[in-house]
Design a protein around this motif. Structure first.
Motif, short mmCIF file in Angstrom:
data_model
loop_
_atom_site.label_atom_id
_atom_site.label_comp_id
_atom_site.label_asym_id
_atom_site.label_seq_id
_atom_site.Cartn_x
_atom_site.Cartn_y
_atom_site.Cartn_z
N THR A 1 57.99 62.49 -0.19
CA THR A 1 58.58 61.52 0.74
C THR A 1 57.82 61.44 2.05
O THR A 1 58.12 60.61 2.89
CB THR A 1 60.05 61.84 1.01
OG1 THR A 1 60.16 63.21 1.38
CG2 THR A 1 60.90 61.58 -0.23
N GLY A 2 56.83 62.34 2.22
CA GLY A 2 55.96 62.24 3.39
C GLY A 2 56.44 63.09 4.56
O GLY A 2 57.64 63.35 4.72
N THR A 3 55.47 63.52 5.37
CA THR A 3 55.74 64.22 6.61
C THR A 3 55.21 63.38 7.76
O THR A 3 54.04 62.98 7.75
CB THR A 3 55.04 65.60 6.66
OG1 THR A 3 55.55 66.42 5.61
CG2 THR A 3 55.27 66.28 8.01
N ARG A 4 56.08 63.10 8.71
CA ARG A 4 55.64 62.32 9.88
C ARG A 4 55.02 63.26 10.90
O ARG A 4 55.65 64.24 11.32
CB ARG A 4 56.83 61.57 10.47
CG ARG A 4 56.42 60.53 11.52
CD ARG A 4 57.48 59.46 11.63
NE ARG A 4 58.75 59.99 12.13
CZ ARG A 4 59.10 59.99 13.42
NH1 ARG A 4 58.28 59.52 14.33
NH2 ARG A 4 60.26 60.47 13.77
N LEU A 5 53.79 62.97 11.26
CA LEU A 5 53.05 63.76 12.25
C LEU A 5 52.96 62.99 13.55
O LEU A 5 52.61 61.80 13.55
CB LEU A 5 51.64 64.08 11.74
CG LEU A 5 50.69 64.76 12.73
CD1 LEU A 5 51.19 66.17 13.06
CD2 LEU A 5 49.27 64.81 12.17
N GLN A 6 53.28 63.68 14.64
CA GLN A 6 53.14 63.10 15.97
C GLN A 6 52.21 63.98 16.77
O GLN A 6 52.47 65.18 16.93
CB GLN A 6 54.49 63.00 16.68
CG GLN A 6 55.46 62.03 16.03
CD GLN A 6 56.82 62.02 16.71
OE1 GLN A 6 57.22 62.99 17.34
NE2 GLN A 6 57.55 60.92 16.56
N VAL A 7 51.11 63.42 17.27
CA VAL A 7 50.17 64.15 18.11
C VAL A 7 50.31 63.60 19.52
O VAL A 7 50.07 62.40 19.75
CB VAL A 7 48.73 64.00 17.61
CG1 VAL A 7 47.77 64.80 18.50
CG2 VAL A 7 48.61 64.43 16.16
#
Lengths: 112, 110
Positions: free
Chosen positions: A104-110
């Motif tokens: 289902t995906g992992t949301r990455l925030q940088v």
């Protein structure tokens, strides 16, 4: 149990840090493993494929595969704000012309 | 040069209508796919064609009918559209399992 599991996140890392994304899969006979990046409103983009146990490096990206533990990961070194996206793990049973089972995906925030 | 293209990009229609989505790839790949991505962003395969032959047909309602006139094209026709069909539909192509996706078609059923 889901066939391919990922933590949905968001995973927040500061600019310049290493982002570590993880994925587990349930089908022991899986042979092909992929990481896709999907920006909001865009299509999935293939960034890494891995077929053998161990590490595979491509630029700032390293994919790691451990078939015994049914685990695949993606490391992003020197993370940039432009890396902020959803990362999809995908698994296939064979090496050729097979259906991909996506997590289902992992949301990455940088953040800067 | 676009590798995998889809038309239309957006499709808004009423329940009960019939609509088609077209896909073309210029990568020379033998295999093409249709995926559905729902509102929770879960991406699931629907169909796969290898050199115009159907090889994967997931448990998709038979209102959905794929058609591959040649190995560079794969179309998706949907009959009697329902509210639950609203999603983004992606076409993809591959030579091995490394699949390359088109830009997607956002279907909204009212």
């Amino acid at each position: 149990q889901k066939e391919v599991e990922q933590n949905s996140g968001p995973l927040s890392v500061p600019e310049g840090a290493i982002a570590s994304l993880n994925c587990t899969y349930s089908d022991r006979v899986s042979q092909s493993f992929f990481w896709y990046r999907q920006y909001s409103g865009k299509s999935p983009e293939l960034i890494m494929s891995i077929y053998s146990n161990g590490d595979k490096e491509d630029g700032r990206f390293t994919a790691q595969l451990n078939k015994a533990s049914q685990y695949v990961s993606l490391l992003i070194r020197d993370s940039q704000p432009s890396d902020s996206a959803t990362y999809l793990c995908a698994v296939a049973r064979s090496y050729n012309t097979d259906k991909l089972i996506f997590g289902t995906g992992t949301r990455l925030q940088v953040f800067p | 040069d676009t590798a995998v293209s889809q038309t239309p990009k957006y499709l808004v229609t009423q329940m009960g209508n019939d609509k088609s989505i077209k896909c073309e790839q210029n990568l020379g790949h033998d295999t093409m796919y249709w995926y559905k991505q729902d509102s929770k962003k879960f991406l699931k395969i629907m169909f796969s064609y290898n050199n115009k032959e159907l090889i994967i047909n997931e448990t998709v309602p038979n209102r959905f009918s794929p058609k591959s006139p040649d190995k560079a094209h794969l179309n998706l026709h949907i009959n009697s559209l329902e509210l639950g069909d609203s999603a983004v539909y992606f076409c993809a192509s591959s030579q091995r399992n490394e699949q390359f996706f088109g830009p997607g078609t956002r279907l909204t059923v009212l």
